[in-house]
Design an enzyme around this catalytic site. Structure first.
Site, PDB file in Angstrom:
ATOM      1  N   SER A 139      -3.438  35.769  21.031  1.00 43.38           N
ATOM      2  CA  SER A 139      -3.766  35.362  22.389  1.00 43.38           C
ATOM      3  C   SER A 139      -2.559  35.579  23.291  1.00 43.38           C
ATOM      4  CB  SER A 139      -4.164  33.892  22.412  1.00 43.38           C
ATOM      5  OG  SER A 139      -3.035  33.091  22.150  1.00 43.38           O
ATOM      6  N   LYS A 140      -2.728  35.180  24.526  1.00 40.33           N
ATOM      7  CA  LYS A 140      -1.704  35.440  25.535  1.00 40.33           C
ATOM      8  C   LYS A 140      -0.318  34.943  25.123  1.00 40.33           C
ATOM      9  CE  LYS A 140      -4.687  35.338  29.586  1.00 40.33           C
ATOM     10  NZ  LYS A 140      -5.780  34.440  29.202  1.00 40.33           N
ATOM     11  N   ARG A 141      -0.276  33.811  24.442  1.00 42.64           N
ATOM     12  CA  ARG A 141       1.050  33.275  24.149  1.00 42.64           C
ATOM     13  C   ARG A 141       1.795  34.111  23.112  1.00 42.64           C
ATOM     14  NH1 ARG A 141       0.077  30.214  19.528  1.00 42.64           N
ATOM     15  NH2 ARG A 141      -2.157  30.125  19.255  1.00 42.64           N
ATOM     16  N   HIS A 142       1.108  35.101  22.509  1.00 35.18           N
ATOM     17  CA  HIS A 142       1.817  35.983  21.592  1.00 35.18           C
ATOM     18  C   HIS A 142       2.441  37.178  22.315  1.00 35.18           C
ATOM     19  CE1 HIS A 142      -1.044  33.939  18.833  1.00 35.18           C
ATOM     20  NE2 HIS A 142       0.064  33.804  18.161  1.00 35.18           N
ATOM     21  N   GLY A 143       2.454  37.091  23.637  1.00 35.71           N
ATOM     22  CA  GLY A 143       3.060  38.184  24.377  1.00 35.71           C
ATOM     23  C   GLY A 143       2.036  39.219  24.785  1.00 35.71           C
TER      24      GLY A 143
END
Length: 486
Positions: free
Chosen positions: A248-252
């Site tokens: 998801s987004k928090r993985h870059g």
RNA sequence: GGCCCCAUCGUCUAGAGGCCUAGGACGUAGCCCUCUCAAGGCUAAAACGCGGGUUCGAAUCCCGCUGGGGCCA
């Protein structure tokens, strides 16, 4: 089952409520590879039935992502929202065949049922309260304007299929419950729309993410009720972040365009994606597009979800980069040099051959396109900036550096032209010895003087690519700079 | 919570009962090459989740457990 002799038709069906992320890109890639491997057809369909959340920008972004990856489609893009009538007709057909029925249960009633089930700690499935309403009565109530949904009449037994990735897979029908195919507002439900669109498009293989496994029995039930062949299903495991949770987004960077922006090659990126959950079965890792197409089969897809490893991506990109010809490198890198303000397109075109040669020098020690820019910059005219770490390491003693550069200046002056690498090296070594300076020291000092960096291609190749004038100019500038610090 | 999927080095994977002293790759460490850095070459550390079966023999088959994930709620 679909006749295996039929030409393969696959599809990628993203919903434009977000960008093309790496998971979707891999799904698209696998479909595309299978189509190209079999000489089949790759269909693109946009599942834009969620009009509220679908935007044209998202659609454009998805198409751009596919284009960047070189995943060209043979048919489409089709838009699911335009097939409403067909979906409706399929629902009518199901009702006529008595495979679906009108359900007048209200939200409150269903809610109560659910609560009861919960209280009894039983799993909730719709109990089929409206199942036995006579069609005539149902028609009368509908005509009277009573709100209703249309539910699919799930038969007894179990629904099974032989998944091309997971093998035999089955679900007990009792756990499915009569599901809604048409909402009270008249809109078709996802599983209905997908099934109808796939059958209309003649899809033979549904290759999609594992997250659709639980939709599959419902869809198979629909195919069967519609009395049409069921396609082959291949459920590809998901791609996970480094913490093993869904990417998801928090993985870059999750949008594929982000990797484009970071300077990855589409061939390398798809090579990497292909290796996530698939392998050719031998030790090959660096594979061209054609090799992937040739080797790709569904039965070699793993059933296990994979973690996205950026380091391996970088390595693969470096491998692809160093396999490109000068001309290919120039084509890929030119926009990056333009954007960095180093040279204009016409300037690069004017010295195309030189540019390509310079890039091959630099490509071997680069992993991404921005690396090429960083290392290629000093080859263009203009002053260089001395990197602090280079100065620290190579010019720690300014007096010594100055002495080395005096030899360097003499060397350059004596060279008729900087082109014969072997003669240059022999000449420089001889001169250094004659002047009592270490040849290595001279070369290192030249490196900092002409590139400003600690790292560069071989120093003679570098000088040759820069040309005598620029090299002499920079050595003079470096001597002046050093004289100020002795 | 229900259903489903999955389980080999840190990561990607090979492995479809004996070829496994578990192979390759990324990453990590060391060495070689060397004007720097890469590339390349060599070497090292590093894995079959656990417990039961089946079998002469199991990483491979079966069951359970544990763990991870997905979908639905």
């Amino acid at each position: 089952m679909t006749d295996p002799a039929l030409p393969v038709r696959v599809r990628f069906a993203p919903s434009p409520t977000g960008f093309l992320h790496v998971g979707g890109a891999r799904t698209a890639l696998f479909n595309w590879l299978w189509a190209r491997h079999t000489g089949g057809v790759f269909v693109l369909r946009i599942e834009d039935t969620d009009i509220e959340r679908s935007t044209d920008e998202m659609i454009a972004g998805i198409l751009a992502g596919l284009e960047w990856l070189g995943l060209d489609w043979d048919e489409g893009p089709f838009y699911q929202s335009r097939h409403r009538e067909r979906h409706q007709a399929a629902v009518d057909e199901l009702v006529e065949k008595s495979r679906a029925y009108a359900c007048f249960c209200t939200v409150a009633e269903l809610e109560a049922e659910r609560e009861t089930a919960k209280a009894r700690k039983e799993p909730y499935v719709y109990r089929g309260r409206c199942r036995e309403i006579e069609p005539a009565e149902a028609a009368r109530r509908v005509a009277a304007g009573e709100p209703r949904t249309i539910r699919f009449r799930v038969p007894e037994g179990e629904t099974a299929w032989d998944d091309a990735v997971h093998g035999p897979t089955s679900f007990a029908n009792a756990g499915i419950g009569d599901f809604i195919v048409l909402r009270s507002d008249g809109t078709p439900v996802y599983n209905l729309a997908v099934t109808v669109d796939d059958l209309d498009a003649g899809i033979t293989h549904v290759i999609r993410g594992d997250d659709h496994i639980s939709n599959t029995p419902k869809q198979i039930l629909l195919y069967q009720a519609l009395e049409v062949p069921v396609p082959v299903f291949a459920h590809v495991p998901l791609i996970l972040g480094a913490d093993k949770s869904k990417l998801s987004k928090r993985h870059g960077a999750v949008a594929v365009t982000a990797y484009q922006d970071e300077g990855y090659l589409p061939a390398a990126f798809s090579n990497f994606l292909a290796l996530l959950g698939w392998s050719p079965g031998d030790d090959r890792e660096v594979m061209s597009r054609d090799e992937l197409v040739e080797a790709f089969t569904l039965d070699r897809i793993t059933g296990k979800s994979a973690v996205f490893d950026v380091q391996k991506l970088e390595w693969l990109n470096g491998q692809h980069l160093s396999r490109l010809s000068g001309e290919e490198l120039a084509r890929a890198a030119a926009p990056w040099f333009e954007r960095a303000g180093i040279a204009t397109a016409s300037e690069l075109a004017g010295r195309g051959e030189w540019f390509a040669r310079m890039l091959t020098l630099v490509a071997e020690r680069s992993r991404t396109l921005p690396d090429l820019v960083r290392q290629g910059r000093p080859f263009f005219p203009g002053p260089v900036e001395y990197a602090p770490d280079a100065v620290e390491k190579m010019w720690k003693d300014p007096a010594e550096a100055l002495r080395a550069l005096e030899v360097a200046a003499e060397f350059v002056e004596r060279q008729p032209a900087l082109d014969d690498l072997e003669r240059m090296e022999a000449g420089l070594r001889a001169l250094a010895e004659a002047r009592g300076v270490s040849a290595g020291k001279v070369m290192q000092s030249i490196r900092v003087a002409i590139t400003g960096q600690r790292v560069s291609p071989g120093i003679f190749e570098t000088m040759a690519a820069m040309g005598k004038e620029l090299v002499a100019e920079r050595i003079a500038a470096a001597r002046k700079w050093l004289r100020g610090r002795v």
